[in-house]
Scaffold this motif. Structure first.
Motif, PDB file in Angstrom:
ATOM      1  N   PRO A  15       9.203  21.085 -11.629  1.00 14.51           N
ATOM      2  CA  PRO A  15       8.039  20.204 -11.486  1.00 14.51           C
ATOM      3  C   PRO A  15       7.128  20.262 -12.712  1.00 14.51           C
ATOM      4  O   PRO A  15       7.143  21.228 -13.490  1.00 14.51           O
ATOM      5  N   ILE A  16       6.307  19.232 -12.875  1.00  7.29           N
ATOM      6  CA  ILE A  16       5.345  19.149 -13.987  1.00  7.29           C
ATOM      7  C   ILE A  16       3.958  18.838 -13.419  1.00  7.29           C
ATOM      8  O   ILE A  16       3.383  17.775 -13.670  1.00  7.29           O
ATOM      9  N   PRO A  17       3.381  19.764 -12.658  1.00  4.78           N
ATOM     10  CA  PRO A  17       2.136  19.472 -11.920  1.00  4.78           C
ATOM     11  C   PRO A  17       0.957  19.077 -12.799  1.00  4.78           C
ATOM     12  O   PRO A  17       0.151  18.234 -12.409  1.00  4.78           O
ATOM     13  N   ALA A  18       0.821  19.647 -13.990  1.00 11.55           N
ATOM     14  CA  ALA A  18      -0.315  19.313 -14.847  1.00 11.55           C
ATOM     15  C   ALA A  18      -0.268  17.849 -15.271  1.00 11.55           C
ATOM     16  O   ALA A  18      -1.303  17.176 -15.369  1.00 11.55           O
ATOM     17  N   TYR A  19       0.933  17.331 -15.500  1.00  8.96           N
ATOM     18  CA  TYR A  19       1.086  15.935 -15.912  1.00  8.96           C
ATOM     19  C   TYR A  19       0.873  14.994 -14.740  1.00  8.96           C
ATOM     20  O   TYR A  19       0.260  13.934 -14.880  1.00  8.96           O
ATOM     21  N   GLN A  20       1.353  15.399 -13.577  1.00 11.74           N
ATOM     22  CA  GLN A  20       1.130  14.577 -12.394  1.00 11.74           C
ATOM     23  C   GLN A  20      -0.358  14.523 -12.045  1.00 11.74           C
ATOM     24  O   GLN A  20      -0.873  13.483 -11.622  1.00 11.74           O
ATOM     25  N   LYS A  21      -1.070  15.630 -12.253  1.00  9.94           N
ATOM     26  CA  LYS A  21      -2.512  15.644 -12.025  1.00  9.94           C
ATOM     27  C   LYS A  21      -3.217  14.715 -13.008  1.00  9.94           C
ATOM     28  O   LYS A  21      -4.151  13.986 -12.634  1.00  9.94           O
ATOM     29  N   ALA A  22      -2.762  14.707 -14.258  1.00  7.86           N
ATOM     30  CA  ALA A  22      -3.378  13.837 -15.265  1.00  7.86           C
ATOM     31  C   ALA A  22      -3.212  12.371 -14.893  1.00  7.86           C
ATOM     32  O   ALA A  22      -4.127  11.563 -15.079  1.00  7.86           O
ATOM     33  N   PHE A  23      -2.055  12.007 -14.365  1.00  2.00           N
ATOM     34  CA  PHE A  23      -1.852  10.618 -13.945  1.00  2.00           C
ATOM     35  C   PHE A  23      -2.816  10.237 -12.822  1.00  2.00           C
ATOM     36  O   PHE A  23      -3.282   9.100 -12.763  1.00  2.00           O
ATOM     37  N   GLN A  24      -3.108  11.186 -11.953  1.00  2.00           N
ATOM     38  CA  GLN A  24      -4.041  10.886 -10.864  1.00  2.00           C
ATOM     39  C   GLN A  24      -5.446  10.595 -11.381  1.00  2.00           C
ATOM     40  O   GLN A  24      -6.240   9.923 -10.718  1.00  2.00           O
ATOM     41  N   GLN A  25      -5.772  11.081 -12.574  1.00  2.00           N
ATOM     42  CA  GLN A  25      -7.106  10.885 -13.128  1.00  2.00           C
ATOM     43  C   GLN A  25      -7.277   9.509 -13.782  1.00  2.00           C
ATOM     44  O   GLN A  25      -8.394   9.121 -14.128  1.00  2.00           O
ATOM     45  N   LEU A  26      -6.174   8.787 -13.947  1.00  2.00           N
ATOM     46  CA  LEU A  26      -6.239   7.456 -14.542  1.00  2.00           C
ATOM     47  C   LEU A  26      -6.556   6.418 -13.474  1.00  2.00           C
ATOM     48  O   LEU A  26      -6.211   6.575 -12.308  1.00  2.00           O
ATOM     49  N   GLY A  27      -7.223   5.357 -13.879  1.00  3.84           N
ATOM     50  CA  GLY A  27      -7.513   4.269 -12.956  1.00  3.84           C
ATOM     51  C   GLY A  27      -6.396   3.244 -12.969  1.00  3.84           C
ATOM     52  O   GLY A  27      -5.879   2.883 -14.037  1.00  3.84           O
ATOM     53  N   PHE A  28      -6.016   2.777 -11.794  1.00  5.02           N
ATOM     54  CA  PHE A  28      -4.959   1.774 -11.691  1.00  5.02           C
ATOM     55  C   PHE A  28      -5.290   0.858 -10.530  1.00  5.02           C
ATOM     56  O   PHE A  28      -5.352   1.288  -9.378  1.00  5.02           O
ATOM     57  N   GLY A  29      -5.542  -0.416 -10.841  1.00  4.53           N
ATOM     58  CA  GLY A  29      -6.007  -1.345  -9.824  1.00  4.53           C
ATOM     59  C   GLY A  29      -4.945  -2.302  -9.336  1.00  4.53           C
ATOM     60  O   GLY A  29      -3.888  -2.468  -9.954  1.00  4.53           O
ATOM     61  N   GLY A  30      -5.241  -2.933  -8.224  1.00  7.54           N
ATOM     62  CA  GLY A  30      -4.311  -3.881  -7.625  1.00  7.54           C
ATOM     63  C   GLY A  30      -4.716  -5.312  -7.888  1.00  7.54           C
ATOM     64  O   GLY A  30      -5.878  -5.612  -8.172  1.00  7.54           O
ATOM     65  N   ALA A  31      -3.755  -6.217  -7.820  1.00  7.85           N
ATOM     66  CA  ALA A  31      -4.038  -7.643  -7.970  1.00  7.85           C
ATOM     67  C   ALA A  31      -2.984  -8.448  -7.227  1.00  7.85           C
ATOM     68  O   ALA A  31      -1.826  -8.042  -7.131  1.00  7.85           O
ATOM     69  N   ILE A  32      -3.423  -9.598  -6.705  1.00 12.65           N
ATOM     70  CA  ILE A  32      -2.524 -10.550  -6.057  1.00 12.65           C
ATOM     71  C   ILE A  32      -2.792 -11.911  -6.666  1.00 12.65           C
ATOM     72  O   ILE A  32      -3.948 -12.345  -6.756  1.00 12.65           O
ATOM     73  N   LYS A  33      -1.728 -12.567  -7.126  1.00  6.27           N
ATOM     74  CA  LYS A  33      -1.855 -13.906  -7.710  1.00  6.27           C
ATOM     75  C   LYS A  33      -1.335 -14.948  -6.728  1.00  6.27           C
ATOM     76  O   LYS A  33      -0.311 -14.736  -6.068  1.00  6.27           O
ATOM     77  N   PHE A  34      -2.048 -16.080  -6.667  1.00  7.97           N
ATOM     78  CA  PHE A  34      -1.693 -17.187  -5.795  1.00  7.97           C
ATOM     79  C   PHE A  34      -1.455 -18.411  -6.683  1.00  7.97           C
ATOM     80  O   PHE A  34      -2.401 -18.937  -7.266  1.00  7.97           O
ATOM     81  N   ILE A  35      -0.220 -18.842  -6.794  1.00  8.75           N
ATOM     82  CA  ILE A  35       0.109 -19.969  -7.659  1.00  8.75           C
ATOM     83  C   ILE A  35       0.403 -21.185  -6.783  1.00  8.75           C
ATOM     84  O   ILE A  35       1.379 -21.192  -6.036  1.00  8.75           O
TER      85      ILE A  35
END
Length: 427
Positions: A244-264
């Protein structure tokens, strides 16, 4: 050994592969989808023209994107038209009412220590007289930056909002797939291998050696692996690591990642113009207080397509049932056009909903800056033991965060760092 597996054939993975191949690396690209591009998805289906299910705009003079367009012999068209806002049924010209924004911008300029946007609004604009301003600022951060206001960095938003280039927004003729197809062709020309429908399940590693195991039982061995998959997939632990690489997985949790839905939605005529007074005839963007608040046209292309956008927490916690999303979109169009549901459906020719939150290979749309996110980015960009590397738009640092440009720039820089550890080690 100069062999590497790249996980993810989106913009970042493709340009990294091209860069590595040009320096003599043996590259195998593993893509979970049945197509390249990742969160870029240009398609036609029953529409009368190509549409973008994912990334769509070029925001300003983004150098690498335009350079690749030139190489691909493609072009971008400057968007035209006017912006309008409809609040409580009242339509006005512009992105939003101006009341309070000058005061808000001045407060942004004076900010010294970083804070979340929610903290900033609570500290500076808590009075009731700013209630409407708080709502509009929050709506913009959640909609455009798809950010959680309790996590997003106000200093980073300030850099973006006060230095944006609204006057230069572009659509690509033929869509973003022109860049994807060009990069895919170059990777194959240089001898790279791209395998689709190849879902990575686990990465076994030790310094200088990796085994990338797929869900279908196949595995691929190399001296290095570069992961360019979306942050959402890393945050959900879609790929396991052994050890496992827990320090790297923890770092990813600190990043912001948002959701989006497109309606075409494509209509047989531009119905949003019919019920508007004359000044609205050149609408390009329409902002409103409807449940799906943002819609845009294809101007200067006059194809009668409206694209709706639901971003941020509202999308993240939304249903993924297409029929419910469709009903919400139609109700929002009723709010904007003043047509009945039956009238809207009478004019409607074809529609598509791209739910990036519910997409199993992305689990969201794009990143946003968080408090202390820069430290997490720097840590992840270092990689692990010169064996495991991470890339993608979420690890980009600069003025084009959350864009295809960010993915391209970071993918190229990550590849350069793999080739020459002393080059770009602090990018």
């Amino acid at each position: 050994m100069k062999d590497i597996v790249i996980v993810g054939a989106g913009a970042s993975g493709l340009i990294a592969a091209k860069t590595l191949l040009e320096q003599g690396y043996h590259v195998t690209l593993l893509e979970a989808r049945d197509r390249p591009g990742g969160r870029i998805h240009t398609f036609k289906e029953k529409f009368s023209c190509l549409v973008e299910g994912g990334a769509e705009f070029i925001h300003g003079k983004q150098e690498l994107t335009f350079s690749l367009l030139k190489d691909a012999r493609a072009e971008a068209i400057l968007l035209k038209g006017k912006h309008y806002t409809i609040i409580n049924g009242v339509a006005e010209s512009g992105d939003q009412p101006d009341d309070g924004w000058d005061v808000f911008n001045e407060a942004l300029k004076e900010l010294q220590a970083d804070a979340t946007l929610q903290q900033f609004l609570d500290q500076k604009f808590a009075d009731e007289q700013f209630a409407d301003l708080r709502q509009r600022v929050t709506r913009f951060a959640e909609g455009f930056d798809i950010a959680d206001t309790t996590r997003v960095s106000t200093l980073s938003l300030r850099d973006e909002w006060l230095n944006n280039d609204e006057a230069h927004q572009y659509h690509i003729v033929g869509g973003y797939k022109t860049i994807v197809e060009y990069l895919e062709m170059q990777v194959k020309r240089l001898g790279g291998i791209i395998l689709f429908s190849s879902i990575v399940q686990e990465i076994h590693w030790k310094e200088g050696e990796v085994k990338v195991a797929l869900t279908d039982g196949r595995d691929f061995r190399a001296s290095k692996v570069l992961l360019t998959i979306p942050v959402g997939s890393m945050q959900h632990g879609d790929i396991k690591f052994s050890p496992p690489i827990p320090a790297y997985q923890k770092a990813f949790q600190q990043l912001g990642f948002g959701g989006a839905i497109k309606f075409i939605f494509e209509f047989n005529e531009s119905i949003w113009q019919n019920n508007f007074p004359e000044p609205f005839k050149d609408a390009s963007f329409i902002f409103s207080d409807a449940e799906i608040p943002t819609w845009w046209t294809q101007l200067p292309d006059e194809t009668p397509i409206l694209t709706g956008w639901l971003g941020g927490p509202a999308a993240t916690y939304s249903t993924n049932k297409k029929e419910i999303l469709y009903d919400r979109a139609v109700a929002s169009l009723q709010n904007i056009t003043k047509y009945s549901r039956n009238e809207i459906q009478k004019y409607l020719e074809h529609w598509h909903i791209a739910d990036w939150v519910g997409d199993p290979f992305s689990r969201g749309a794009y990143s946003y800056p968080t408090i202390n996110g820069n430290e997490a980015q720097r840590f992840l960009r270092q990689g692990l033991a010169r064996t495991i590397f991470f890339g993608g738009e979420a690890l980009y640092h600069g003025a084009s965060a959350g864009t295809v440009e960010a993915a391209l720039v970071n993918g190229k820089k990550t590849a350069i760092k793999i080739i020459s550890p002393t080059d770009g080690s602090n990018f």
